[in-house]
Design a protein around this motif. Structure first.
Motif, PDB file in Angstrom:
ATOM      1  N   ASN A   1     -22.440 -43.886  64.905  1.00  0.00           N
ATOM      2  CA  ASN A   1     -22.162 -42.961  66.006  1.00  0.00           C
ATOM      3  C   ASN A   1     -22.435 -41.529  65.537  1.00  0.00           C
ATOM      4  O   ASN A   1     -21.800 -41.042  64.604  1.00  0.00           O
TER       5      ASN A   1
ATOM      6  N   HIS B   1     -13.750 -47.676  66.117  1.00  0.00           N
ATOM      7  CA  HIS B   1     -12.842 -46.533  66.251  1.00  0.00           C
ATOM      8  C   HIS B   1     -11.913 -46.439  65.051  1.00  0.00           C
ATOM      9  O   HIS B   1     -11.142 -47.372  64.796  1.00  0.00           O
ATOM     10  N   GLY B   2     -12.050 -45.339  64.340  1.00  0.00           N
ATOM     11  CA  GLY B   2     -11.178 -45.071  63.201  1.00  0.00           C
ATOM     12  C   GLY B   2     -11.492 -45.898  61.959  1.00  0.00           C
ATOM     13  O   GLY B   2     -10.709 -45.889  61.006  1.00  0.00           O
ATOM     14  N   LEU B   3     -12.620 -46.589  61.959  1.00  0.00           N
ATOM     15  CA  LEU B   3     -12.939 -47.413  60.778  1.00  0.00           C
ATOM     16  C   LEU B   3     -13.529 -46.529  59.686  1.00  0.00           C
ATOM     17  O   LEU B   3     -14.295 -45.599  59.971  1.00  0.00           O
TER      18      LEU B   3
ATOM     19  N   PHE C   1     -15.418 -51.434  76.035  1.00  0.00           N
ATOM     20  CA  PHE C   1     -14.542 -50.990  74.948  1.00  0.00           C
ATOM     21  C   PHE C   1     -13.102 -51.138  75.438  1.00  0.00           C
ATOM     22  O   PHE C   1     -12.650 -50.383  76.303  1.00  0.00           O
TER      23      PHE C   1
ATOM     24  N   GLU D   1     -16.126 -54.625  72.869  1.00  0.00           N
ATOM     25  CA  GLU D   1     -15.860 -53.858  71.643  1.00  0.00           C
ATOM     26  C   GLU D   1     -14.354 -53.655  71.551  1.00  0.00           C
ATOM     27  O   GLU D   1     -13.756 -52.981  72.395  1.00  0.00           O
TER      28      GLU D   1
ATOM     29  N   ASP E   1     -22.332 -38.684  67.422  1.00  0.00           N
ATOM     30  CA  ASP E   1     -21.784 -37.625  68.286  1.00  0.00           C
ATOM     31  C   ASP E   1     -21.358 -36.391  67.489  1.00  0.00           C
ATOM     32  O   ASP E   1     -21.507 -35.253  67.942  1.00  0.00           O
TER      33      ASP E   1
ATOM     34  N   ILE F   1     -19.338 -47.044  63.992  1.00  0.00           N
ATOM     35  CA  ILE F   1     -18.579 -46.144  63.124  1.00  0.00           C
ATOM     36  C   ILE F   1     -19.232 -44.760  63.124  1.00  0.00           C
ATOM     37  O   ILE F   1     -20.451 -44.638  62.972  1.00  0.00           O
ATOM     38  N   GLY F   2     -18.398 -43.722  63.329  1.00  0.00           N
ATOM     39  CA  GLY F   2     -18.930 -42.365  63.360  1.00  0.00           C
ATOM     40  C   GLY F   2     -18.275 -41.431  62.365  1.00  0.00           C
ATOM     41  O   GLY F   2     -18.880 -41.002  61.390  1.00  0.00           O
ATOM     42  N   HIS F   3     -16.996 -41.134  62.596  1.00  0.00           N
ATOM     43  CA  HIS F   3     -16.326 -40.068  61.858  1.00  0.00           C
ATOM     44  C   HIS F   3     -16.416 -40.239  60.336  1.00  0.00           C
ATOM     45  O   HIS F   3     -16.762 -39.289  59.622  1.00  0.00           O
TER      46      HIS F   3
ATOM     47  N   THR G   1     -10.929 -37.374  71.268  1.00  0.00           N
ATOM     48  CA  THR G   1     -11.877 -38.486  71.172  1.00  0.00           C
ATOM     49  C   THR G   1     -11.380 -39.573  72.118  1.00  0.00           C
ATOM     50  O   THR G   1     -10.331 -39.409  72.747  1.00  0.00           O
ATOM     51  N   THR G   2     -12.124 -40.671  72.238  1.00  0.00           N
ATOM     52  CA  THR G   2     -11.721 -41.725  73.165  1.00  0.00           C
ATOM     53  C   THR G   2     -10.357 -42.289  72.752  1.00  0.00           C
ATOM     54  O   THR G   2     -10.188 -42.741  71.628  1.00  0.00           O
TER      55      THR G   2
HETATM   56  N1  PXP Z   1     -16.631 -46.958  69.441  1.00  0.00           N
HETATM   57  C1  PXP Z   1     -16.306 -46.232  70.538  1.00  0.00           C
HETATM   58  C2  PXP Z   1     -16.318 -46.916  71.870  1.00  0.00           C
HETATM   59  C3  PXP Z   1     -15.986 -44.864  70.447  1.00  0.00           C
HETATM   60  O1  PXP Z   1     -15.671 -44.172  71.554  1.00  0.00           O
HETATM   61  C4  PXP Z   1     -16.017 -44.249  69.177  1.00  0.00           C
HETATM   62  C5  PXP Z   1     -15.682 -42.791  69.048  1.00  0.00           C
HETATM   63  O2  PXP Z   1     -16.630 -42.016  69.665  1.00  0.00           O
HETATM   64  C6  PXP Z   1     -16.382 -45.031  68.065  1.00  0.00           C
HETATM   65  C7  PXP Z   1     -16.651 -46.389  68.227  1.00  0.00           C
HETATM   66  C8  PXP Z   1     -16.458 -44.447  66.693  1.00  0.00           C
HETATM   67  O3  PXP Z   1     -15.201 -44.014  66.264  1.00  0.00           O
HETATM   68  P1  PXP Z   1     -15.049 -43.196  64.920  1.00  0.00           P
HETATM   69  O4  PXP Z   1     -15.780 -41.911  65.111  1.00  0.00           O
HETATM   70  O5  PXP Z   1     -13.583 -43.039  64.773  1.00  0.00           O
HETATM   71  O6  PXP Z   1     -15.671 -44.032  63.823  1.00  0.00           O
END
Ligand code: PXP
Length: 271
Positions: free
Chosen positions: A7, A190-192, A131, A151, A9, A211-213, A100-101
């Motif tokens: 991710n 999310h949060g991984l 999701f 998801e 973003d 995975i993003g953050h 965030t979501t």
């Molecule tokens: N999946 C979904 C549906 C999300 O909204 C997000 C956050 O934008 C992520 C995964 C990724 O989450 P994180 O940035 O905490 O890894």
């Protein structure tokens, strides 16, 4: 092997902090792919706080792996998605005031809007995921409404402390079983991060993690390509049958060992 959707973003968030042209999420997507990403995930929010329409259109042309577009049920965004035709569309809840979501999409409370969104996206040929929180009623609704994948929201697991961690993991495992019984593809996110992802990656038939953050944070120090490579090594080691017991036995110390192991094996074979 579990697929990794990166991710990006946060890269756009940094760009928008100065409302300038850098860092460019299109470049970030290329770097993530070179690091072995199986997918690029972006969320086109109604307020365009990070990813914008230009990004989505360019990413559609440049991303060679899977492009996963996250979106709310808003007709304007659904129409853009139908036109851009991402490989995968993930429906998420969205509130303007959230950072965030937060929480999964409530498929039961939003059944009519979900139906309209799904109809539009399916007509455009997208593979559609929802999701949702890891709850039986939501999983059953996803199948009844015609989703291809689910998801599972891993936020509560990621935020858990002490005994709560095992409880939340068990909740995800039970939900994963239900998703598979219902014949949908199993995703989670999310949060991984590089540590807590191991147990989630090992949930049977886990197909995709978004995975993003954690990856973008790690990229500050080692670069995005390497940060993605490292996550791929963790996932490879966590899910390869031969290494499962070995990773398990390492517990908290798993991550440095797994990374070291990946390097000794000659790096990520997916690169
Ligand atoms: N999946 C979904 C549906 C999300 O909204 C997000 C956050 O934008 C992520 C995964 C990724 O989450 P994180 O940035 O905490 O890894």
């Amino acid at each position: 092997m579990v697929e990794l959707g990166v991710n990006i973003d946060h890269v756009a968030t940094l760009r928008q902090a100065r409302k300038t042209y850098e860092p460019d999420p299109v470049w970030a997507a290329a770097e993530a792919e070179l690091g072995g990403a199986d997918g690029i995930t972006v969320h086109l929010r109604e307020d365009r706080r990070h990813i914008n329409d230009r990004d989505v259109r360019l990413l559609r042309q440049t991303v060679q792996c899977k492009l996963n577009l996250e979106m709310s049920l808003t007709p304007e965004i659904i129409a853009i998605a139908a036109e851009v035709a991402p490989d995968q569309a993930t429906l998420v809840p969205e509130r303007r005031e959230e950072v965030t979501t937060e929480g999964g999409l409530d498929l039961l409370a939003n059944a009519d809007r979900v139906h309209d969104a799904l109809t539009g996206l399916k007509a455009a040929g997208a593979f559609v995921s929802a999701f949702i929180d890891p709850e039986e009623a939501q999983i059953d609704a996803a199948q009844d409404q015609g989703f291809d994948a689910v998801e599972l929201h891993t936020g509560e697991y990621a935020n858990a402390k002490g005994d709560e961690v095992a409880m939340q993991l068990h909740r995800l495992e039970r939900a994963g079983e239900r998703v598979r019984e219902r014949g949908m593809r199993l995703h989670a996110g999310h949060g991984l991060n590089y540590r807590n992802v191991i147990a989630v990656a090992r949930i049977p038939l886990m197909a995709e993690l978004n995975i993003g953050h954690a990856i973008v944070s790690r990229a500050m120090f080692v670069g995005l390509r390497e940060a993605v490579r490292e996550m791929k090594r963790v996932l490879d080691a966590a899910t390869s049958a031969r290494d499962v017991r070995w990773v398990e036995s390492l517990g908290e110390r798993a991550v440095p060992k797994v990374l070291d192991y990946g390097q000794r094996k000659g790096g990520n074979r997916n690169v």
